[in-house]
Design an enzyme around this catalytic site. Structure first.
Site, PDB file in Angstrom:
ATOM      1  N   LYS A 198       0.829  -1.215   0.000  1.00  0.00           N
ATOM      2  CA  LYS A 198       0.000   0.000   0.000  1.00  0.00           C
ATOM      3  C   LYS A 198       0.862   1.263   0.000  1.00  0.00           C
ATOM      4  O   LYS A 198       2.080   1.212   0.213  1.00  0.00           O
ATOM      5  CB  LYS A 198      -0.922  -0.048   1.226  1.00  0.00           C
ATOM      6  CG  LYS A 198      -1.915  -1.224   1.182  1.00  0.00           C
ATOM      7  CD  LYS A 198      -2.925  -1.139   2.327  1.00  0.00           C
ATOM      8  CE  LYS A 198      -3.894  -2.321   2.279  1.00  0.00           C
ATOM      9  NZ  LYS A 198      -4.976  -2.168   3.296  1.00  0.00           N
ATOM     10  N   TYR A 202     -12.533  -2.444  -3.713  1.00  0.00           N
ATOM     11  CA  TYR A 202     -13.071  -2.482  -2.346  1.00  0.00           C
ATOM     12  C   TYR A 202     -14.596  -2.404  -2.318  1.00  0.00           C
ATOM     13  O   TYR A 202     -15.170  -2.027  -1.287  1.00  0.00           O
ATOM     14  CB  TYR A 202     -12.458  -1.349  -1.521  1.00  0.00           C
ATOM     15  CG  TYR A 202     -11.037  -1.638  -1.065  1.00  0.00           C
ATOM     16  CD1 TYR A 202     -10.757  -2.737  -0.257  1.00  0.00           C
ATOM     17  CD2 TYR A 202      -9.979  -0.813  -1.428  1.00  0.00           C
ATOM     18  CE1 TYR A 202      -9.471  -3.016   0.176  1.00  0.00           C
ATOM     19  CE2 TYR A 202      -8.675  -1.085  -0.999  1.00  0.00           C
ATOM     20  CZ  TYR A 202      -8.439  -2.188  -0.197  1.00  0.00           C
ATOM     21  OH  TYR A 202      -7.165  -2.457   0.239  1.00  0.00           O
ATOM     22  N   ASN A 207      -2.108   0.065   6.730  1.00  0.00           N
ATOM     23  CA  ASN A 207      -1.602  -1.202   7.275  1.00  0.00           C
ATOM     24  C   ASN A 207      -0.705  -1.984   6.303  1.00  0.00           C
ATOM     25  O   ASN A 207      -0.603  -3.198   6.369  1.00  0.00           O
ATOM     26  CB  ASN A 207      -2.746  -2.053   7.826  1.00  0.00           C
ATOM     27  CG  ASN A 207      -3.728  -2.486   6.754  1.00  0.00           C
ATOM     28  OD1 ASN A 207      -3.604  -2.088   5.613  1.00  0.00           O
ATOM     29  ND2 ASN A 207      -4.681  -3.313   7.138  1.00  0.00           N
ATOM     30  N   HIS A 243      -2.164  -5.679   1.569  1.00  0.00           N
ATOM     31  CA  HIS A 243      -3.441  -6.375   1.410  1.00  0.00           C
ATOM     32  C   HIS A 243      -3.150  -7.772   0.897  1.00  0.00           C
ATOM     33  O   HIS A 243      -2.242  -7.958   0.085  1.00  0.00           O
ATOM     34  CB  HIS A 243      -4.339  -5.658   0.396  1.00  0.00           C
ATOM     35  CG  HIS A 243      -5.489  -6.512  -0.067  1.00  0.00           C
ATOM     36  ND1 HIS A 243      -6.671  -6.588   0.615  1.00  0.00           N
ATOM     37  CD2 HIS A 243      -5.599  -7.376  -1.112  1.00  0.00           C
ATOM     38  CE1 HIS A 243      -7.468  -7.454  -0.002  1.00  0.00           C
ATOM     39  NE2 HIS A 243      -6.833  -7.944  -1.059  1.00  0.00           N
ATOM     40  N   GLU A 251      -9.410 -10.760  -7.813  1.00  0.00           N
ATOM     41  CA  GLU A 251      -8.483  -9.648  -7.593  1.00  0.00           C
ATOM     42  C   GLU A 251      -7.301  -9.706  -8.566  1.00  0.00           C
ATOM     43  O   GLU A 251      -6.884  -8.684  -9.108  1.00  0.00           O
ATOM     44  CB  GLU A 251      -8.005  -9.670  -6.132  1.00  0.00           C
ATOM     45  CG  GLU A 251      -9.129  -9.328  -5.152  1.00  0.00           C
ATOM     46  CD  GLU A 251      -8.742  -9.499  -3.679  1.00  0.00           C
ATOM     47  OE1 GLU A 251      -9.614  -9.273  -2.822  1.00  0.00           O
ATOM     48  OE2 GLU A 251      -7.587  -9.847  -3.391  1.00  0.00           O
TER      49      GLU A 251
HETATM   50  P1  CMP Z   1      -7.538  -4.676   3.407  1.00  0.00           P
HETATM   51  O1  CMP Z   1      -7.107  -6.082   3.644  1.00  0.00           O
HETATM   52  O2  CMP Z   1      -6.862  -3.972   2.291  1.00  0.00           O
HETATM   53  O3  CMP Z   1      -9.115  -4.667   3.154  1.00  0.00           O
HETATM   54  C1  CMP Z   1      -9.973  -3.650   3.636  1.00  0.00           C
HETATM   55  C2  CMP Z   1      -9.237  -2.562   4.304  1.00  0.00           C
HETATM   56  O4  CMP Z   1     -10.014  -1.633   4.998  1.00  0.00           O
HETATM   57  C3  CMP Z   1      -8.330  -3.153   5.346  1.00  0.00           C
HETATM   58  O5  CMP Z   1      -7.268  -3.824   4.726  1.00  0.00           O
HETATM   59  C4  CMP Z   1      -7.963  -1.927   6.178  1.00  0.00           C
HETATM   60  O6  CMP Z   1      -6.790  -1.304   5.732  1.00  0.00           O
HETATM   61  C5  CMP Z   1      -9.144  -1.030   5.932  1.00  0.00           C
HETATM   62  N1  CMP Z   1      -9.840  -0.816   7.190  1.00  0.00           N
HETATM   63  C6  CMP Z   1     -10.399  -1.742   7.955  1.00  0.00           C
HETATM   64  N2  CMP Z   1     -10.941  -1.161   9.065  1.00  0.00           N
HETATM   65  C7  CMP Z   1     -10.688   0.166   8.952  1.00  0.00           C
HETATM   66  C8  CMP Z   1     -10.979   1.281   9.762  1.00  0.00           C
HETATM   67  N3  CMP Z   1     -11.644   1.160  10.905  1.00  0.00           N
HETATM   68  N4  CMP Z   1     -10.552   2.488   9.329  1.00  0.00           N
HETATM   69  C9  CMP Z   1      -9.896   2.619   8.160  1.00  0.00           C
HETATM   70  N5  CMP Z   1      -9.595   1.584   7.351  1.00  0.00           N
HETATM   71  C10 CMP Z   1      -9.989   0.370   7.752  1.00  0.00           C
END
Ligand code: CMP
Length: 139
Positions: free
Chosen positions: A10, A50, A113, A116, A127
């Site tokens: 990311k 998403y 984070n 993904h 995907e």
């Molecule tokens: P990802 O695996 O990319 O799939 C969905 C994403 O939503 C997840 O990783 C997080 O990065 C994001 N996400 C989940 N919960 C929250 C939250 N409370 N606030 C912001 N982003 C979120």
């Protein structure tokens, strides 16, 4: 069985020049990077990717973040690649991520984070197909 999973490094990872550091953890775990490209995701691509989270309160923020800088999209291959990569990534919220995982090492928050990974074989196929054509995956 040998599987393929879809991975994204990311914008928080590319911004901090962590592409190689994250890839090292991936490869040390026995996963093989069989396709990889650095792209700027468009808003439309992020919204499609998403779509299952469209109704969540963080959807706007998520799309904004994923289009805020370069991402590296990848196809990873290996034995049980989908589950293995989820193990290597660690919990979605880095505060809950186990020692040694990518998110424990590098992630800054639940939103930023670092990585993904697909959560099922069906989603992995969907995907991968969104970002790669067959001839871009070289096993
Ligand atoms: P990802 O695996 O990319 O799939 C969905 C994403 O939503 C997840 O990783 C997080 O990065 C994001 N996400 C989940 N919960 C929250 C939250 N409370 N606030 C912001 N982003 C979120």
């Amino acid at each position: 069985a040998t599987e393929q999973t879809f991975s994204i490094l990311k914008p928080d990872a590319t911004r901090r020049n962590l592409t190689g550091a994250v890839n090292a953890v991936i490869e040390e775990a026995g996963l093989r990077i069989v396709a990889q490209k650095r792209i700027l995701m468009t808003k439309a691509q992020a919204e499609t990717f998403y779509a299952v989270h469209r109704e969540r309160p963080f959807f706007g923020e998520l799309v904004e973040f994923m289009t805020s800088g370069p991402v590296v999209v990848q196809v990873l291959e290996g034995e049980n690649a989908i589950a293995k990569y989820r193990e290597v990534m660690g919990a979605t919220n880095p505060a809950n991520a186990a020692e040694g995982t990518i998110r424990k090492k590098f992630a800054q928050s639940v939103g930023e984070n670092t990585v993904h990974g697909s959560d099922s074989p069906e989603n992995a196929r969907i995907e991968i197909a969104q970002f790669f054509s067959g001839n871009e995956i070289v096993r």
